[in-house]
Scaffold this motif. Structure first.
Motif, PDB file in Angstrom:
ATOM      1  N   VAL A  60       0.882  -1.091   0.024  1.00  0.00           N
ATOM      2  CA  VAL A  60      -0.061  -0.062   0.019  1.00  0.00           C
ATOM      3  C   VAL A  60       0.858   1.130  -0.056  1.00  0.00           C
ATOM      4  O   VAL A  60       1.742   1.253   0.834  1.00  0.00           O
ATOM      5  CB  VAL A  60      -0.883   0.001   1.398  1.00  0.00           C
ATOM      6  N   VAL A  61       0.690   2.072  -1.004  1.00  0.00           N
ATOM      7  CA  VAL A  61       1.510   3.183  -1.017  1.00  0.00           C
ATOM      8  C   VAL A  61       0.613   4.605  -0.695  1.00  0.00           C
ATOM      9  O   VAL A  61       1.131   5.625  -0.506  1.00  0.00           O
ATOM     10  CB  VAL A  61       2.187   3.499  -2.490  1.00  0.00           C
ATOM     11  N   GLU A  62      -0.808   4.340  -0.735  1.00  0.00           N
ATOM     12  CA  GLU A  62      -1.827   5.429  -0.426  1.00  0.00           C
ATOM     13  C   GLU A  62      -2.899   4.890   0.407  1.00  0.00           C
ATOM     14  O   GLU A  62      -3.392   3.901  -0.313  1.00  0.00           O
ATOM     15  CB  GLU A  62      -1.935   6.373  -1.592  1.00  0.00           C
ATOM     16  N   ALA A  63      -3.178   5.410   1.260  1.00  0.00           N
ATOM     17  CA  ALA A  63      -4.617   4.958   2.050  1.00  0.00           C
ATOM     18  C   ALA A  63      -5.241   5.978   2.507  1.00  0.00           C
ATOM     19  O   ALA A  63      -4.623   6.725   3.637  1.00  0.00           O
ATOM     20  CB  ALA A  63      -4.229   3.761   3.047  1.00  0.00           C
ATOM     21  N   GLY A  64      -6.317   6.731   2.159  1.00  0.00           N
ATOM     22  CA  GLY A  64      -6.836   7.957   2.913  1.00  0.00           C
ATOM     23  C   GLY A  64      -7.629   8.753   1.791  1.00  0.00           C
ATOM     24  O   GLY A  64      -8.139   8.381   0.752  1.00  0.00           O
TER      25      GLY A  64
ATOM     26  N   GLY B 106       2.191   1.275   3.348  1.00  0.00           N
ATOM     27  CA  GLY B 106       3.380   0.418   4.177  1.00  0.00           C
ATOM     28  C   GLY B 106       2.954  -0.913   4.222  1.00  0.00           C
ATOM     29  O   GLY B 106       3.890  -1.773   4.133  1.00  0.00           O
ATOM     30  N   GLN B 107       1.729  -1.088   4.178  1.00  0.00           N
ATOM     31  CA  GLN B 107       1.324  -2.676   4.547  1.00  0.00           C
ATOM     32  C   GLN B 107       1.231  -3.370   3.489  1.00  0.00           C
ATOM     33  O   GLN B 107       1.011  -3.023   2.151  1.00  0.00           O
ATOM     34  CB  GLN B 107      -0.228  -2.749   5.154  1.00  0.00           C
TER      35      GLN B 107
ATOM     36  N   TYR C 175       0.528  -0.255 -10.625  1.00  0.00           N
ATOM     37  CA  TYR C 175      -0.412   0.290  -9.656  1.00  0.00           C
ATOM     38  C   TYR C 175      -1.666  -0.096  -9.877  1.00  0.00           C
ATOM     39  O   TYR C 175      -2.243  -0.007 -10.919  1.00  0.00           O
ATOM     40  CB  TYR C 175      -0.009   1.790  -9.602  1.00  0.00           C
ATOM     41  N   THR C 176      -2.656  -0.142  -8.700  1.00  0.00           N
ATOM     42  CA  THR C 176      -3.780  -0.354  -8.789  1.00  0.00           C
ATOM     43  C   THR C 176      -4.551   0.564  -7.874  1.00  0.00           C
ATOM     44  O   THR C 176      -3.971   0.806  -6.647  1.00  0.00           O
ATOM     45  CB  THR C 176      -4.409  -1.767  -8.500  1.00  0.00           C
ATOM     46  N   GLN C 177      -5.615   1.128  -8.153  1.00  0.00           N
ATOM     47  CA  GLN C 177      -6.279   2.130  -7.331  1.00  0.00           C
ATOM     48  C   GLN C 177      -7.770   1.990  -6.963  1.00  0.00           C
ATOM     49  O   GLN C 177      -8.543   1.112  -8.130  1.00  0.00           O
ATOM     50  CB  GLN C 177      -6.270   3.523  -7.846  1.00  0.00           C
ATOM     51  N   TYR C 178      -8.235   1.967  -5.913  1.00  0.00           N
ATOM     52  CA  TYR C 178      -9.739   1.655  -5.588  1.00  0.00           C
ATOM     53  C   TYR C 178     -10.313   2.986  -4.736  1.00  0.00           C
ATOM     54  O   TYR C 178      -9.674   3.374  -3.880  1.00  0.00           O
ATOM     55  CB  TYR C 178      -9.578   0.498  -4.468  1.00  0.00           C
TER      56      TYR C 178
ATOM     57  N   TYR D  77     -11.763  11.056  -5.797  1.00  0.00           N
ATOM     58  CA  TYR D  77     -11.856   9.618  -5.529  1.00  0.00           C
ATOM     59  C   TYR D  77     -12.356   9.407  -4.278  1.00  0.00           C
ATOM     60  O   TYR D  77     -12.639   8.219  -3.936  1.00  0.00           O
ATOM     61  CB  TYR D  77     -10.390   8.995  -5.843  1.00  0.00           C
ATOM     62  N   GLY D  78     -12.688  10.160  -3.489  1.00  0.00           N
ATOM     63  CA  GLY D  78     -13.197   9.974  -2.087  1.00  0.00           C
ATOM     64  C   GLY D  78     -11.950   9.311  -1.117  1.00  0.00           C
ATOM     65  O   GLY D  78     -10.848   9.362  -1.341  1.00  0.00           O
ATOM     66  N   ASN D  79     -12.435   8.557  -0.415  1.00  0.00           N
ATOM     67  CA  ASN D  79     -11.569   7.713   0.463  1.00  0.00           C
ATOM     68  C   ASN D  79     -11.134   6.614  -0.639  1.00  0.00           C
ATOM     69  O   ASN D  79     -11.855   5.892  -1.266  1.00  0.00           O
ATOM     70  CB  ASN D  79     -12.082   6.879   1.343  1.00  0.00           C
ATOM     71  N   ASN D  80      -9.645   6.504  -0.771  1.00  0.00           N
ATOM     72  CA  ASN D  80      -8.984   5.239  -1.730  1.00  0.00           C
ATOM     73  C   ASN D  80      -7.779   4.810  -1.001  1.00  0.00           C
ATOM     74  O   ASN D  80      -7.130   5.279  -0.192  1.00  0.00           O
ATOM     75  CB  ASN D  80      -8.815   6.312  -3.095  1.00  0.00           C
ATOM     76  N   VAL D  81      -7.535   3.892  -1.899  1.00  0.00           N
ATOM     77  CA  VAL D  81      -6.381   3.101  -1.628  1.00  0.00           C
ATOM     78  C   VAL D  81      -5.500   2.936  -3.083  1.00  0.00           C
ATOM     79  O   VAL D  81      -6.064   2.528  -4.014  1.00  0.00           O
ATOM     80  CB  VAL D  81      -6.543   1.456  -0.923  1.00  0.00           C
ATOM     81  N   VAL D  82      -4.198   2.939  -2.879  1.00  0.00           N
ATOM     82  CA  VAL D  82      -3.450   2.782  -4.048  1.00  0.00           C
ATOM     83  C   VAL D  82      -2.294   1.620  -3.756  1.00  0.00           C
ATOM     84  O   VAL D  82      -1.797   2.103  -2.554  1.00  0.00           O
ATOM     85  CB  VAL D  82      -2.675   4.081  -4.592  1.00  0.00           C
ATOM     86  N   ILE D  83      -2.177   0.772  -4.504  1.00  0.00           N
ATOM     87  CA  ILE D  83      -1.282  -0.276  -4.083  1.00  0.00           C
ATOM     88  C   ILE D  83      -0.172  -0.425  -5.417  1.00  0.00           C
ATOM     89  O   ILE D  83      -0.772  -0.448  -6.578  1.00  0.00           O
ATOM     90  CB  ILE D  83      -1.987  -1.803  -3.755  1.00  0.00           C
TER      91      ILE D  83
END
Length: 275
Positions: free
Chosen positions: A189-193, A225-226, A211-214, A198-204
């Protein structure tokens, strides 16, 4: 005292019987002792007897045939018993040695069997460990759909005024609010917030460097970091940010930055996901 026995045609008279040749008479009663007059030995000048003189005090023992046979039989019996005892002792010693050899052989076989069993168990354990590692490797290299059992409700590059770029940079997966959103593969995980539109999003960052984004999540389950694995929950779907209703916005990118998007459906299909 002189000893003698009656003689038969198969036995020679013993010398003891002949020494009484000058005895006047010998009385025998079934082979028992009788007293007779017999000559005595006269002393020689050296003090040793050298001839037999009749003193009338000598005794002779006459052993009958029956008693002689009994003596011979007893001696033979004793000899047989001794031989049997020796043979028995020899057999027992041979049996003891055989038992020792058999015990040693049994021990050797048991140790060999134990060694073989340990080697087999070790080989089986190592085979299971290799299989588990291979299964885990395959699992970590496997890709899944971000929403299990869902479908694409808005396609990639769809046009419309909802997107600042003028077209859809990802795809939308149909999902009711609170549906589990999964990492499509292994990565970090490189982004979480909060991600703006995109509102609340996660980038892995995926293990293959992509990279994938949600986006539009109602809540997050991971932090920066997880590490994550295929199918691991990273959050719940929602309608945060620039959204017209609950769904999951999913993107695939070559970098973590906006604008490096690639076709998410082709991306997932390339990794074996049936979309």
């Amino acid at each position: 005292m002189a000893f003698t026995r009656a003689t038969g045609k198969h036995r020679r008279p013993r010398s003891a019987a002949r020494t009484g040749a000058n005895i006047a008479g010998i009385a025998t009663i079934g082979g028992v002792v009788a007293s007779v007059a017999s000559p005595a030995f006269a002393a020689s000048p050296s003090g040793e007897p050298d001839r037999l003189e009749d003193t009338g005090l000598n005794q002779a023992i006459v052993v009958g045939e029956h008693m002689a046979d009994q003596i011979d039989a007893q001696a033979q019996t004793q000899e047989n018993v001794a031989q049997e005892a020796a043979a028995k002792a020899q057999a027992e010693e041979a049996a003891r040695k055989q038992a020792v050899r058999e015990a040693a052989e049994s021990k050797r076989k048991a140790e060999a069997a134990e060694k073989e069993a340990k080697a087999r168990a070790k080989a089986e354990r190592e085979a299971k460990e290799r299989a588990a590692r291979e299964a885990e490797r395959k699992r970590l290299n496997t890709f899944v759909s971000p929403i299990e059992g869902s479908y694409v409700s808005t396609s990639y590059h769809a046009g419309g005024g909802m997107w600042s770029s003028g077209s859809h940079t990802g795809v939308d997966f149909h999902a009711a609010s609170g549906t589990s959103v999964r990492a499509v593969g292994s990565g970090t995980v490189v982004e979480a917030g909060w991600g703006g539109a995109y509102g609340n999003n996660v980038v892995i960052k995926m293990n293959d460097g992509t990279y994938t984004q949600y986006g539009h999540l109602s809540s997050l389950s991971v932090s920066v970091g997880q590490t994550v694995t295929p199918g691991q929950q990273i959050g719940l779907s929602g309608s945060t940010g620039n959204s017209s209703g609950p769904h999951l916005h999913f993107e695939a990118r070559t970098t973590a930055e906006y604008g490096s998007d690639i076709d998410p459906v082709s991306y997932l299909r390339h990794h074996g996901v049936n979309i």
